[in-house]
Design a protein around this motif. Structure first.
Motif, PDB file in Angstrom:
ATOM      1  N   ASN A   6       0.802  -1.220   0.000  1.00 50.78           N
ATOM      2  CA  ASN A   6       0.000   0.000   0.000  1.00 50.78           C
ATOM      3  C   ASN A   6       0.839   1.277   0.000  1.00 50.78           C
ATOM      4  OD1 ASN A   6      -2.350  -1.510   0.013  1.00 50.78           O
ATOM      5  ND2 ASN A   6      -2.464  -1.548   2.230  1.00 50.78           N
ATOM      6  N   LEU A   7       2.151   1.144  -0.013  1.00 54.05           N
ATOM      7  CA  LEU A   7       3.014   2.321  -0.042  1.00 54.05           C
ATOM      8  C   LEU A   7       3.024   2.947  -1.431  1.00 54.05           C
ATOM      9  CD1 LEU A   7       6.216   1.219   1.897  1.00 54.05           C
ATOM     10  CD2 LEU A   7       4.365   2.671   2.713  1.00 54.05           C
ATOM     11  N   LEU A  85       5.479  10.983   5.278  1.00 55.10           N
ATOM     12  CA  LEU A  85       6.800  10.418   5.037  1.00 55.10           C
ATOM     13  C   LEU A  85       6.693   8.906   5.110  1.00 55.10           C
ATOM     14  CD1 LEU A  85       9.884  10.921   4.656  1.00 55.10           C
ATOM     15  CD2 LEU A  85      10.057  10.786   7.152  1.00 55.10           C
ATOM     16  N   GLU A  86       7.033   8.245   4.010  1.00 52.35           N
ATOM     17  CA  GLU A  86       7.048   6.788   3.975  1.00 52.35           C
ATOM     18  C   GLU A  86       8.495   6.330   4.117  1.00 52.35           C
ATOM     19  OE1 GLU A  86       3.173   6.031   1.113  1.00 52.35           O
ATOM     20  OE2 GLU A  86       5.159   5.536   0.340  1.00 52.35           O
ATOM     21  N   VAL A  87       8.709   5.380   5.027  1.00 50.57           N
ATOM     22  CA  VAL A  87      10.054   4.895   5.313  1.00 50.57           C
ATOM     23  C   VAL A  87      10.058   3.371   5.290  1.00 50.57           C
ATOM     24  CG1 VAL A  87      11.931   4.864   7.001  1.00 50.57           C
ATOM     25  CG2 VAL A  87      10.463   6.891   6.822  1.00 50.57           C
ATOM     26  N   CYS A  88      11.053   2.811   4.628  1.00 49.75           N
ATOM     27  CA  CYS A  88      11.343   1.380   4.693  1.00 49.75           C
ATOM     28  C   CYS A  88      12.697   1.261   5.374  1.00 49.75           C
ATOM     29  CB  CYS A  88      11.402   0.769   3.297  1.00 49.75           C
ATOM     30  SG  CYS A  88       9.832   0.767   2.431  1.00 49.75           S
ATOM     31  N   LEU A  89      12.731   0.610   6.532  1.00 53.62           N
ATOM     32  CA  LEU A  89      13.940   0.522   7.342  1.00 53.62           C
ATOM     33  C   LEU A  89      14.212  -0.932   7.694  1.00 53.62           C
ATOM     34  CD1 LEU A  89      16.154   1.975   9.059  1.00 53.62           C
ATOM     35  CD2 LEU A  89      14.464   2.044  10.901  1.00 53.62           C
ATOM     36  N   SER A  90      15.409  -1.405   7.360  1.00 61.38           N
ATOM     37  CA  SER A  90      15.753  -2.792   7.721  1.00 61.38           C
ATOM     38  C   SER A  90      15.914  -2.882   9.231  1.00 61.38           C
ATOM     39  CB  SER A  90      17.027  -3.249   7.004  1.00 61.38           C
ATOM     40  OG  SER A  90      18.143  -2.522   7.447  1.00 61.38           O
ATOM     41  N   GLU A  91      15.593  -4.037   9.779  1.00 61.82           N
ATOM     42  CA  GLU A  91      15.646  -4.217  11.234  1.00 61.82           C
ATOM     43  C   GLU A  91      17.058  -4.083  11.791  1.00 61.82           C
ATOM     44  OE1 GLU A  91      13.563  -7.769  12.375  1.00 61.82           O
ATOM     45  OE2 GLU A  91      11.628  -6.901  11.849  1.00 61.82           O
ATOM     46  N   ASP A  92      18.075  -4.330  10.963  1.00 67.01           N
ATOM     47  CA  ASP A  92      19.453  -4.179  11.422  1.00 67.01           C
ATOM     48  C   ASP A  92      20.009  -2.774  11.145  1.00 67.01           C
ATOM     49  OD1 ASP A  92      19.818  -4.231   8.684  1.00 67.01           O
ATOM     50  OD2 ASP A  92      21.197  -5.923   8.687  1.00 67.01           O
ATOM     51  N   SER A  93      19.162  -1.874  10.665  1.00 66.83           N
ATOM     52  CA  SER A  93      19.539  -0.483  10.364  1.00 66.83           C
ATOM     53  C   SER A  93      20.702  -0.383   9.383  1.00 66.83           C
ATOM     54  CB  SER A  93      19.850   0.280  11.649  1.00 66.83           C
ATOM     55  OG  SER A  93      18.692   0.408  12.424  1.00 66.83           O
ATOM     56  N   GLN A  94      20.672  -1.221   8.360  1.00 64.72           N
ATOM     57  CA  GLN A  94      21.688  -1.145   7.305  1.00 64.72           C
ATOM     58  C   GLN A  94      21.110  -0.641   5.987  1.00 64.72           C
ATOM     59  OE1 GLN A  94      25.156  -1.769   7.595  1.00 64.72           O
ATOM     60  NE2 GLN A  94      24.441  -1.494   9.688  1.00 64.72           N
ATOM     61  N   PHE A  95      19.786  -0.481   5.930  1.00 63.85           N
ATOM     62  CA  PHE A  95      19.116   0.018   4.722  1.00 63.85           C
ATOM     63  C   PHE A  95      17.951   0.895   5.123  1.00 63.85           C
ATOM     64  CE2 PHE A  95      15.571  -0.290   1.755  1.00 63.85           C
ATOM     65  CZ  PHE A  95      16.165   0.140   0.582  1.00 63.85           C
ATOM     66  N   CYS A  96      17.790   1.996   4.404  1.00 63.17           N
ATOM     67  CA  CYS A  96      16.648   2.879   4.626  1.00 63.17           C
ATOM     68  C   CYS A  96      16.270   3.521   3.299  1.00 63.17           C
ATOM     69  CB  CYS A  96      17.001   3.957   5.654  1.00 63.17           C
ATOM     70  SG  CYS A  96      15.648   5.090   6.001  1.00 63.17           S
ATOM     71  N   ALA A  97      14.984   3.520   3.010  1.00 65.07           N
ATOM     72  CA  ALA A  97      14.443   4.224   1.856  1.00 65.07           C
ATOM     73  C   ALA A  97      13.352   5.136   2.380  1.00 65.07           C
ATOM     74  CB  ALA A  97      13.878   3.247   0.837  1.00 65.07           C
ATOM     75  N   MET A  98      13.299   6.355   1.876  1.00 69.89           N
ATOM     76  CA  MET A  98      12.237   7.265   2.317  1.00 69.89           C
ATOM     77  C   MET A  98      11.833   8.198   1.188  1.00 69.89           C
ATOM     78  SD  MET A  98      14.254   9.777   4.994  1.00 69.89           S
ATOM     79  CE  MET A  98      14.202   8.554   6.241  1.00 69.89           C
ATOM     80  N   GLN A  99      10.556   8.562   1.234  1.00 68.46           N
ATOM     81  CA  GLN A  99      10.016   9.507   0.268  1.00 68.46           C
ATOM     82  C   GLN A  99       8.918  10.308   0.947  1.00 68.46           C
ATOM     83  OE1 GLN A  99       8.593   7.828  -3.434  1.00 68.46           O
ATOM     84  NE2 GLN A  99       8.558   9.826  -4.432  1.00 68.46           N
ATOM     85  N   LEU A 100       8.881  11.594   0.636  1.00 70.84           N
ATOM     86  CA  LEU A 100       7.895  12.507   1.210  1.00 70.84           C
ATOM     87  C   LEU A 100       6.799  12.791   0.192  1.00 70.84           C
ATOM     88  CD1 LEU A 100       7.251  14.308   3.707  1.00 70.84           C
ATOM     89  CD2 LEU A 100       8.521  16.132   2.553  1.00 70.84           C
ATOM     90  N   PHE A 101       5.562  12.800   0.677  1.00 72.35           N
ATOM     91  CA  PHE A 101       4.394  13.071  -0.155  1.00 72.35           C
ATOM     92  C   PHE A 101       3.561  14.179   0.476  1.00 72.35           C
ATOM     93  CE2 PHE A 101       5.604   8.735  -0.898  1.00 72.35           C
ATOM     94  CZ  PHE A 101       5.482   8.580  -2.267  1.00 72.35           C
ATOM     95  N   CYS A 102       2.806  14.880  -0.351  1.00 71.86           N
ATOM     96  CA  CYS A 102       1.887  15.917   0.114  1.00 71.86           C
ATOM     97  C   CYS A 102       0.488  15.552  -0.375  1.00 71.86           C
ATOM     98  CB  CYS A 102       2.313  17.276  -0.443  1.00 71.86           C
ATOM     99  SG  CYS A 102       1.276  18.642   0.093  1.00 71.86           S
TER     100      CYS A 102
END
Length: 131
Positions: A6-7, A85-102
């Motif tokens: 749904n992202l 703000l949509e964020v995809c964050l790996s549980e080990d904090s080695q990957f992060c993706a983010m995008q801002l929407f209005c």
């Protein structure tokens, strides 16, 4: 918990080289492949002034973003906001993706391109924006 499918930015994340997606009948698992760490979804909403500031911050280099946030503080989320703000964050904090929407005309319109961070940069992003 929000669902990956749904992202708004799901398409951009799914084509990233280090992400694998495993679909089953009832769920979608997203995994950061170099560490085999599951990816969790975080959604935050922001009031207009905070969302505009966040949009500017996301377009700065990481060191300048850190300086700005240390001086002025991190943008504060609200329960219901104009910016998402949509964020995809790996549980080990080695990957992060983010995008801002209005939210405009009953749709979430992108304010920024998807931003991808890996390795030690993720710890900085988490400390600055996701605490």
């Amino acid at each position: 918990m929000p669902s990956f499918k749904n992202l708004e930015m799901a398409g951009a994340v799914s084509v990233h080289n280090n992400i694998s997606i495993k679909k089953s009948l009832f769920s979608t698992k997203v995994v950061y492949t170099p560490t085999q760490s599951p990816v969790k979804i975080i959604i935050r909403e922001y009031a207009p002034a905070e969302g505009e500031r966040l949009g500017r911050l996301l377009n700065l280099p990481l060191d300048k973003m850190e300086t700005d946030i240390l001086q002025k503080g991190a943008p504060k989320p609200t329960p219901v906001g104009h910016f998402r703000l949509e964020v995809c964050l790996s549980e080990d904090s080695q990957f992060c993706a983010m995008q801002l929407f209005c939210f405009v005309d009953f749709n979430n319109s992108p304010v920024s391109e998807p931003h991808f961070y890996e390795g030690s940069d993720v710890a900085t992003i988490v400390k600055l924006l996701l605490q």
